[in-house]
Write a protein that holds these residues in place. Structure first.
Motif, PDB file in Angstrom:
ATOM      1  N   VAL A   1      -0.553   1.900  -1.835  1.00 17.84           N
ATOM      2  CA  VAL A   1      -0.024   1.160  -2.984  1.00 17.84           C
ATOM      3  C   VAL A   1      -0.062  -0.349  -2.752  1.00 17.84           C
ATOM      4  O   VAL A   1      -0.089  -1.130  -3.705  1.00 17.84           O
ATOM      5  CB  VAL A   1       1.408   1.598  -3.368  1.00 17.84           C
ATOM      6  CG1 VAL A   1       1.448   3.077  -3.688  1.00 17.84           C
ATOM      7  CG2 VAL A   1       2.415   1.256  -2.294  1.00 17.84           C
TER       8      VAL A   1
ATOM      9  N   ARG B   1      -0.025   1.559  -7.340  1.00 16.39           N
ATOM     10  CA  ARG B   1      -0.968   0.581  -6.780  1.00 16.39           C
ATOM     11  C   ARG B   1      -1.467  -0.365  -7.871  1.00 16.39           C
ATOM     12  O   ARG B   1      -1.528  -1.583  -7.669  1.00 16.39           O
ATOM     13  CB  ARG B   1      -2.147   1.301  -6.117  1.00 16.39           C
ATOM     14  CG  ARG B   1      -3.181   0.365  -5.510  1.00 16.39           C
ATOM     15  CD  ARG B   1      -4.271   1.148  -4.795  1.00 16.39           C
ATOM     16  NE  ARG B   1      -4.993   2.031  -5.703  1.00 16.39           N
ATOM     17  CZ  ARG B   1      -5.850   2.967  -5.295  1.00 16.39           C
ATOM     18  NH1 ARG B   1      -6.070   3.161  -4.004  1.00 16.39           N
ATOM     19  NH2 ARG B   1      -6.476   3.733  -6.181  1.00 16.39           N
TER      20      ARG B   1
ATOM     21  N   VAL C   1       0.955   7.588  -7.156  1.00 15.73           N
ATOM     22  CA  VAL C   1       0.634   6.584  -6.139  1.00 15.73           C
ATOM     23  C   VAL C   1      -0.442   5.631  -6.663  1.00 15.73           C
ATOM     24  O   VAL C   1      -0.338   4.404  -6.515  1.00 15.73           O
ATOM     25  CB  VAL C   1       0.160   7.262  -4.834  1.00 15.73           C
ATOM     26  CG1 VAL C   1      -0.337   6.219  -3.828  1.00 15.73           C
ATOM     27  CG2 VAL C   1       1.284   8.086  -4.219  1.00 15.73           C
TER      28      VAL C   1
END
Length: 244
Positions: free
Chosen positions: A94, A141, A137
């Motif tokens: 991330v 990010r 995730v």
């Protein structure tokens, strides 16, 4: 009001085949805009143009009033697959977008991982995650990356129906909190109506914009939204716009 992202008369050819034909589109800061169109209409190509992977043959792309034709790194991009690096942990994945820009905010990243329901997984690797967890995730990010526009290319298409709805609701909750500008490609009319402020309809190739709809639905939206007469009326309207 000036647009955050502006595409003016964009044309893209691959050899003798015209993929996009004089397409123009304006996106305002904080908007959630979905792009609908037939398969192969050039929606992903449009993202590649905005992201600087391809250069338009004609036209101009501006971000904050600055020309970004062929310029990479101007937007944050989340593809259909999560595209996590298998040798990096959840936390390291991330932070990748920030690292590429010479920044790293570990505290905020950890808080967002926890808010995403991934407490205890910060040091896990992608192999240990389910499909929905990987998508969370990947979106964190994108959200942590410093670019002002996030382009999401059918991010939930590989998920089962229940996981997909959970992810849609989670993404909206995260978007509502941070209000980043999102350009969202989907083939799913229900998804576009549930998620968006505005829906843009693209034609088959060579692609141009054939219709735009500003949606009147208040936020937050809940599952019973899909059962309302207003939703069904809008679904018919969008369906016929795509079929034209």
């Amino acid at each position: 009001m000036s647009s955050l992202l502006s595409l003016t008369s964009i044309t893209k050819n691959f050899g003798s085949k015209k993929i996009i034909d004089h397409l123009s589109l304006d996106i305002q800061a904080g908007e959630f805009v979905s792009i609908l169109g037939p398969s192969g209409s050039g929606k992903s190509t449009l993202f590649h143009l905005i992201g600087g992977i391809f250069n338009p043959d004609e036209g101009e792309i501006q971000l904050h009033g600055k020309r970004i034709n062929g310029q990479r790194g101007s937007i944050s991009y989340m593809p259909q697959s999560p595209s996590l690096l298998p040798w990096r942990t959840v936390l390291q994945n991330v932070l990748l977008g920030q690292e590429l820009q010479g920044k790293k905010d570990v505290d905020t990243a950890v808080k967002m991982i926890e808010k995403a329901g991934l407490s205890g997984y910060a040091n896990a690797y992608p192999l240990q995650l389910s499909g929905g967890m990987k998508q969370r995730v990947s979106f964190i990010r994108a959200l942590l990356s410093p670019q002002p526009v996030i382009c999401l290319d059918e991010p939930f298409s590989a998920l089962d129906e229940l996981t997909r709805l959970d992810m849609q609701k989670w993404l909206l909750s995260m978007w509502d909190e941070h209000r980043r500008t999102i350009l969202f490609v989907t083939h799913n009319i229900d998804e576009a109506l549930f998620m968006s402020d505005r829906i843009v309809v693209m034609s088959a190739q060579p692609a141009s914009i054939t219709a735009e709809f500003s949606l009147p639905f208040p936020r937050p939206r809940h599952e019973d939204f899909f059962l309302t007469e207003e939703f069904l009326a809008w679904k018919r309207k969008i369906y016929y716009a795509i079929r034209k």
